[in-house]
Design an enzyme around this catalytic site. Structure first.
Site, PDB file in Angstrom:
ATOM      1  N   GLN A   1      -3.319   2.943   9.650  1.00 46.67           N
ATOM      2  CA  GLN A   1      -1.963   3.077   9.089  1.00 46.67           C
ATOM      3  C   GLN A   1      -1.103   4.003   9.956  1.00 46.67           C
ATOM      4  O   GLN A   1       0.114   3.873   9.986  1.00 46.67           O
ATOM      5  CB  GLN A   1      -2.017   3.620   7.653  1.00 46.67           C
ATOM      6  CG  GLN A   1      -2.547   2.638   6.625  1.00 46.67           C
ATOM      7  CD  GLN A   1      -4.033   2.790   6.393  1.00 46.67           C
ATOM      8  OE1 GLN A   1      -4.768   3.165   7.308  1.00 46.67           O
ATOM      9  NE2 GLN A   1      -4.493   2.500   5.199  1.00 46.67           N
TER      10      GLN A   1
ATOM     11  N   ARG B   1       0.844  -1.199   0.000  1.00 45.93           N
ATOM     12  CA  ARG B   1       0.000   0.000   0.000  1.00 45.93           C
ATOM     13  C   ARG B   1       0.880   1.250   0.000  1.00 45.93           C
ATOM     14  O   ARG B   1       2.085   1.165   0.198  1.00 45.93           O
ATOM     15  CB  ARG B   1      -0.922  -0.013   1.227  1.00 45.93           C
ATOM     16  CG  ARG B   1      -0.139  -0.265   2.517  1.00 45.93           C
ATOM     17  CD  ARG B   1      -0.721   0.394   3.705  1.00 45.93           C
ATOM     18  NE  ARG B   1      -0.669   1.829   3.597  1.00 45.93           N
ATOM     19  CZ  ARG B   1       0.436   2.558   3.834  1.00 45.93           C
ATOM     20  NH1 ARG B   1       1.591   1.996   4.151  1.00 45.93           N
ATOM     21  NH2 ARG B   1       0.397   3.873   3.721  1.00 45.93           N
TER      22      ARG B   1
ATOM     23  N   LYS C   1      -5.417  10.040   2.027  1.00 42.44           N
ATOM     24  CA  LYS C   1      -6.189   9.210   2.958  1.00 42.44           C
ATOM     25  C   LYS C   1      -7.284  10.026   3.652  1.00 42.44           C
ATOM     26  O   LYS C   1      -7.046  11.157   4.075  1.00 42.44           O
ATOM     27  CB  LYS C   1      -5.231   8.624   4.000  1.00 42.44           C
ATOM     28  CG  LYS C   1      -5.853   7.747   5.066  1.00 42.44           C
ATOM     29  CD  LYS C   1      -6.662   6.596   4.506  1.00 42.44           C
ATOM     30  CE  LYS C   1      -5.868   5.676   3.605  1.00 42.44           C
ATOM     31  NZ  LYS C   1      -6.704   4.705   2.861  1.00 42.44           N
TER      32      LYS C   1
ATOM     33  N   ASP D   1      -2.168  10.659  -2.853  1.00 41.19           N
ATOM     34  CA  ASP D   1      -2.386   9.526  -3.764  1.00 41.19           C
ATOM     35  C   ASP D   1      -2.596   9.983  -5.199  1.00 41.19           C
ATOM     36  O   ASP D   1      -2.318   9.240  -6.141  1.00 41.19           O
ATOM     37  CB  ASP D   1      -3.569   8.682  -3.287  1.00 41.19           C
ATOM     38  CG  ASP D   1      -3.173   7.948  -2.023  1.00 41.19           C
ATOM     39  OD1 ASP D   1      -3.303   8.533  -0.929  1.00 41.19           O
ATOM     40  OD2 ASP D   1      -2.674   6.815  -2.137  1.00 41.19           O
TER      41      ASP D   1
HETATM   42  O1  MRU Z   1      -4.902   3.128   1.569  1.00 38.97           O
HETATM   43  P1  MRU Z   1      -3.431   3.378   1.651  1.00 38.97           P
HETATM   44  O2  MRU Z   1      -2.809   2.908   2.921  1.00 38.97           O
HETATM   45  O3  MRU Z   1      -2.698   2.878   0.427  1.00 38.97           O
HETATM   46  O4  MRU Z   1      -3.317   4.964   1.629  1.00 38.97           O
HETATM   47  C1  MRU Z   1      -2.067   5.571   1.681  1.00 38.97           C
HETATM   48  C2  MRU Z   1      -2.149   7.033   1.774  1.00 38.97           C
HETATM   49  O5  MRU Z   1      -3.201   7.618   1.710  1.00 38.97           O
HETATM   50  C3  MRU Z   1      -0.857   7.791   1.843  1.00 38.97           C
HETATM   51  O6  MRU Z   1      -1.028   8.965   2.576  1.00 38.97           O
HETATM   52  C4  MRU Z   1      -0.459   8.148   0.420  1.00 38.97           C
HETATM   53  O7  MRU Z   1      -0.398   7.022  -0.398  1.00 38.97           O
HETATM   54  C5  MRU Z   1       0.826   8.822   0.375  1.00 38.97           C
HETATM   55  S1  MRU Z   1       2.105   7.608   0.637  1.00 38.97           S
HETATM   56  C6  MRU Z   1       3.531   8.290   0.596  1.00 38.97           C
END
Ligand code: MRU
Length: 338
Positions: A189, A45, A241, A230
């Site tokens: 997370q 992830r 997120k 993302d």
């Molecule tokens: O659902 P996830 O755990 O993949 O989401 C990750 C995030 O939202 C992070 O903040 C984002 O990918 C930036 S990672 C450097």
């Protein structure tokens, strides 16, 4: 800390992020189906890591095609499945697209291209950290207190990190006081992964409930908010997120910098605004259950949007490996200042 993703003997070795920090397990991924499942379950992830998984996934598919005698059409379909495994982080599609053109040259050439792409992803993170630390500590004030959300460290990025990369670079420079970490419901997370990474690095931190984040900012516990992304739209809207938007509003209200750390590959100029970015909707069970145990009455319906959109007007700066994007140096300008 173990690297979250490695390529060994035509396989992807992944650190299983669903069980951290209580268990350290590795998965050897040998097929496209296993990779798609690992991405959907969040074994793998974080946007840059998804980019690396996409790139290595194409090599994995190329070797599987050779082993199992797939037609070129079947191989193309399987690569498409990797590309679509999760919809929001554009890095996944970006990683796939960077390597896909090499498939026609055979598995070895595809592997070489995939490893080169992972190298580029890794190098970008380190540069983001340095640039972001320079940007934030440029004012010459004392050690900074940073509020962050989700996990943006090495676990999300192969190495170093984006948002957490800036925090690490500040720490290296002796310019970090402490970090406030949102727990990041529903999959935690923040409390599971970011707190683990910060503890490994010896960085002082405290976890807070997501609901407390904006008030903690209002109470003056941080000097800046630093998050990852993302996908970033052409107008500078930031998808990250879920919970990020509330922090941005609170930072704006408190007059604090709200800094987004992301590689250039996270910017998707094909989407004009955040409204056009697909937001992943995940199983309601992730909200109604915690570690497998119900935390809501049986039958409760949940709305589980995994990401939110922070409008560009709330973002002070986007730090990439090449530039610092601000209202005065927008994405379309293509260059920026240090
Ligand atoms: O659902 P996830 O755990 O993949 O989401 C990750 C995030 O939202 C992070 O903040 C984002 O990918 C930036 S990672 C450097």
């Amino acid at each position: 800390m173990d690297r979250p993703l490695e390529w060994r003997a035509h396989r992807i070795h992944a650190l299983d992020q669903t069980v951290l920090p209580f268990d350290v397990r590795h998965l050897a991924i040998t097929s496209v189906t296993e990779l798609v499942s690992a991405i959907r379950r969040l074994v793998i992830r974080g946007a840059p890591l998804l980019g690396a998984a996409g790139a290595l996934g194409v090599a994995l598919a190329a070797y599987q095609a050779e082993r199992e005698g797939w037609s070129a059409e079947r191989l193309d379909q399987e690569i498409g499945r990797i590309r679509e495994a999760r919809p929001t982080a554009v890095n996944l599609a970006g990683g796939v697209d960077a390597v896909r053109p090499f498939v026609a040259a055979g598995p070895a050439a595809t592997e070489e291209a995939a490893l080169a792409e992972v190298g580029r992803i890794t190098a970008a993170n380190r540069e983001i950290g340095e640039r972001g630390a320079h940007h934030l500590s440029g004012s010459g004030s004392g050690p900074l207190r940073i509020h962050t959300h989700c996990n943006t460290g090495a676990l999300a990025c192969v190495e170093w990190g984006t948002g957490l990369g800036i925090i690490r670079s500040l720490h290296e420079r002796g310019r970090l006081d402490h970090v406030i970490v949102d727990e990041t419901r529903p999959l935690l997370q923040g409390s599971r992964l970011t707190c683990w990474e910060l503890a490994e690095l010896g960085i002082e931190h405290r976890v807070v409930c997501d609901g407390a984040g904006p008030f903690v900012i209002a109470q003056g516990w941080a000097d800046a908010v630093v998050v990852g992304a993302d996908r970033i739209a052409a107008n500078g809207d930031v998808v990250n997120k879920v919970g990020t938007y509330g922090l941005a509003l609170a930072a704006h209200e408190a007059g604090l910098p709200f800094v987004v750390a992301a590689p250039e590959s996270t910017i998707d100029v094909s989407v004009p605004t955040g409204a056009a970015i697909p937001i992943e909707s995940r199983s309601g069970q992730e909200v109604t259950h915690l570690a497998g145990a119900p935390v809501a009455r049986e039958g409760t319906q949940a709305l589980n949007l995994a990401f939110d959109v922070t409008p560009a007007r709330l973002v002070t700066a986007i730090v990439t490996e090449r530039r610092v994007i601000t209202a005065d140096a927008p994405i379309s300008a293509g260059t920026g200042t240090r």
